[in-house]
Design a protein around this motif. Structure first.
Motif, PDB file in Angstrom:
ATOM      1  N   GLU A  80       0.552  -1.131  -0.086  1.00  0.00           N
ATOM      2  CA  GLU A  80       0.135   0.268  -0.379  1.00  0.00           C
ATOM      3  C   GLU A  80       1.259   1.514  -0.018  1.00  0.00           C
ATOM      4  O   GLU A  80       1.894   1.302   0.407  1.00  0.00           O
ATOM      5  N   CYS A 108       0.429   6.245   8.838  1.00  0.00           N
ATOM      6  CA  CYS A 108      -0.012   5.132   8.795  1.00  0.00           C
ATOM      7  C   CYS A 108       0.967   4.017   8.753  1.00  0.00           C
ATOM      8  O   CYS A 108       1.281   3.021   8.301  1.00  0.00           O
ATOM      9  N   HIS A 110       1.688   3.296   5.362  1.00  0.00           N
ATOM     10  CA  HIS A 110       2.215   2.904   4.104  1.00  0.00           C
ATOM     11  C   HIS A 110       2.957   3.530   2.722  1.00  0.00           C
ATOM     12  O   HIS A 110       3.532   2.700   2.506  1.00  0.00           O
ATOM     13  N   GLU A 145      -5.810   2.561   0.671  1.00  0.00           N
ATOM     14  CA  GLU A 145      -6.508   1.367   1.707  1.00  0.00           C
ATOM     15  C   GLU A 145      -7.804   2.242   2.678  1.00  0.00           C
ATOM     16  O   GLU A 145      -8.692   1.863   3.563  1.00  0.00           O
ATOM     17  N   GLU A 146      -7.134   3.563   3.317  1.00  0.00           N
ATOM     18  CA  GLU A 146      -7.823   4.572   4.116  1.00  0.00           C
ATOM     19  C   GLU A 146      -8.761   4.341   3.365  1.00  0.00           C
ATOM     20  O   GLU A 146      -8.801   5.984   2.467  1.00  0.00           O
ATOM     21  N   HIS A 170       1.591  -5.094   8.625  1.00  0.00           N
ATOM     22  CA  HIS A 170       2.101  -3.542   8.749  1.00  0.00           C
ATOM     23  C   HIS A 170       2.306  -2.795   9.388  1.00  0.00           C
ATOM     24  O   HIS A 170       2.883  -3.739  10.459  1.00  0.00           O
TER      25      HIS A 170
HETATM   26 ZN   LIG Z   1      -2.693   1.654   7.398  1.00  0.00          ZN
END
Ligand SMILES: [Zn+2]
Length: 475
Positions: A80, A108, A110, A145-146, A170
């Motif tokens: 991602e 996050c 990514h 993804e978000e 992740h």
């Molecule tokens: Zn994430």
């Protein structure tokens, strides 16, 4: 123990280029379907490494796939690269400070997620070529993804139909095999339409859409007492109908997120929320329409793949953090509360433990923690392909998800050591699967057993298309 395995050496051989890729993606934070520059960076890397590239996956211009190898099983490694709104943050410091006021940021992690996945795929590609093994490795560059659930559209388009095993990771605070606990989630916009009127001169002629939204929220809040305790419902007002209190608001929109342990649990909750919306419309003599914005399934576990991943983690140990990494992580921890730190351990089932500011241990397999209550679009991939995920430490223990502290640590020593470590774990599992047809067979049998009772039923209504953003909207 580091680099006793050839595949880990292949990861290290290419790591510099991927640490640089992660940093470049960090510098160009792009959100939900606007990841044009980020996917271009990943495309350039795929090209440089000699992957066969397919663009525009599922009609999404920021989704990409690279494949290498011939015949044999197909191993997918998922990456991602989308960022989050409002989390712009200067790297390498331990206080909130935006790069761009109100800008996006990789809150996050990514930037690391995609780079490590592509590094793992590259190492597996080089392994296949060096050993002359039959088999294919694919890197799936998954956007949005978000809040965009791009993987669900990719699953619906059949992009994983010939995949044997899917592997991802992740960025995290604690090193572990992911416990496959996530919630199914559907986001629905409810738009109420009423009748505008002067709120003082002719209030009796108006029918307020905003009243309907408020009554709907009250109704759903009463519903909470009577739902499963692990279900979650939250809402945001997207349109309150205007800023003038002297006009009866003729339209108003509220977005609901309905989450439950699994799809069969989520569907009846959605129907109940819809009934509450209809009730609010009835009470206010307005009308209501609803539109599903996105939907994801819960994660499905896969015991044989999880055990294979745990073996990699146990052999590798924790990422090789150094004193400088720990010092910066300690500075970040100074911005957190003791509760933040304690709950990070509790979530991983390691309550009461106190370590250095960076995770120096591997959570033993099967440790029961407090379940993660978020949602991820990896869930849908896990329903159609045996899937496994790692969580590898890239930030200080206790760092909250979606925070300025994650953006700040996104280019740090701990981020880089964690992402390279993640690539080794993923590449190691891929090589194990390629070398051992029995592992793939066991993973498939486990998957079949889990999906036999309730087969996958895509949570996205057929008419919902990916909300693609034109290149011009990409900031
Ligand atoms: Zn994430």
């Amino acid at each position: 123990m580091q680099n006793t395995e050839k595949i880990w050496q292949l990861v290290d051989a290419r790591k510099d280029a991927y640490e640089a890729l992660s940093d470049r993606v960090w510098e160009i934070p792009e959100i939900c379907y606007t990841e044009y520059k980020s996917v271009a960076e990943h495309r350039a890397m795929l090209e440089e490494e000699g992957f066969r590239i397919t663009e525009n996956l599922a009609g999404i211009p920021t989704a990409i796939m690279g494949e290498a190898g011939e015949g044999g099983p197909v191993i997918a490694i998922l990456g991602e690269y989308d960022a989050l709104p409002g989390l712009s943050q200067v790297a390498g410091i331990a206080e909130p400070k935006e790069v761009v006021p109100g800008g996006h940021g990789h809150g996050c992690g990514h930037n690391m997620l995609g780079s490590a996945a592509l590094l793992a795929a590259t190492a597996v590609k080089n392994h296949l070529a060096a050993q002359g093994i039959k088999g294919r490795v694919r890197y799936y560059g998954c956007p949005a993804e978000e809040g965009g659930a791009a993987k669900v559209f990719m699953v619906r388009a059949g992009l994983f139909e010939d995949v044997d095993v899917a592997i991802t990771w992740h960025p995290a605070a604690i090193n572990r095999v992911d416990d496959a606990m996530s919630l199914a989630n559907t986001r629905i916009d409810f738009t109420f339409k009423g009748r505008a009127s002067h709120a003082a001169a002719a209030p009796h002629l108006g029918r307020s859409a905003l009243d309907a939204v408020e009554l709907m929220n009250v109704g759903v809040n009463y519903m909470r007492e009577h739902m499963p305790s692990d279900a979650r419902i939250h809402y945001a007002m997207l349109d309150a109908g205007g800023v003038a209190p002297n006009v009866v608001q003729a339209t108003a929109t509220v977005r609901y997120a309905v989450r439950a342990r699994d799809l069969p649990g989520m569907r009846p909750l959605i129907e109940r929320v819809k009934k509450v919306a209809q009730g609010a419309a009835l009470m206010t003599e307005t009308s209501v329409s609803e539109k599903v914005v996105s939907a994801v399934s819960n994660l499905l576990a896969n015991t044989p793949l999880e055990q294979a991943m745990q073996r990699q983690l146990d052999r590798l140990g924790a990422p090789p953090f150094d004193a400088a990494d720990r010092k910066y992580a300690a500075e970040i921890q100074a911005t957190l509360t003791p509760e933040d730190i304690a709950s990070a351990y509790a979530r991983a089932g390691m309550a009461g433990r106190k370590d250095s500011p960076l995770c120096d241990f591997i959570v033993p397999y099967g440790t029961k923690g407090a379940p993660m209550m978020g949602s991820t679009d990896v869930g849908d991939v896990s329903w159609v392909v045996p899937t496994v995920q790692a969580r590898i430490a890239t930030h200080a223990i206790g760092t909250p998800g979606h925070s300025w502290q994650i953006t700040a640590q996104g280019k740090s020593g701990q981020a880089k050591k964690g992402m390279v470590h993640a690539a080794k774990v993923m590449a190691g599992v891929a090589v194990d699967a390629l070398a051992d047809p029995a592992l793939i067979a066991r993973a498939k049998a486990d998957h079949k057993a889990r999906t036999e009772v309730t087969p996958y039923d895509c949570p996205l209504p057929v008419d919902v298309k990916p909300p693609i953003q034109p290149r011009s909207n990409a900031a």
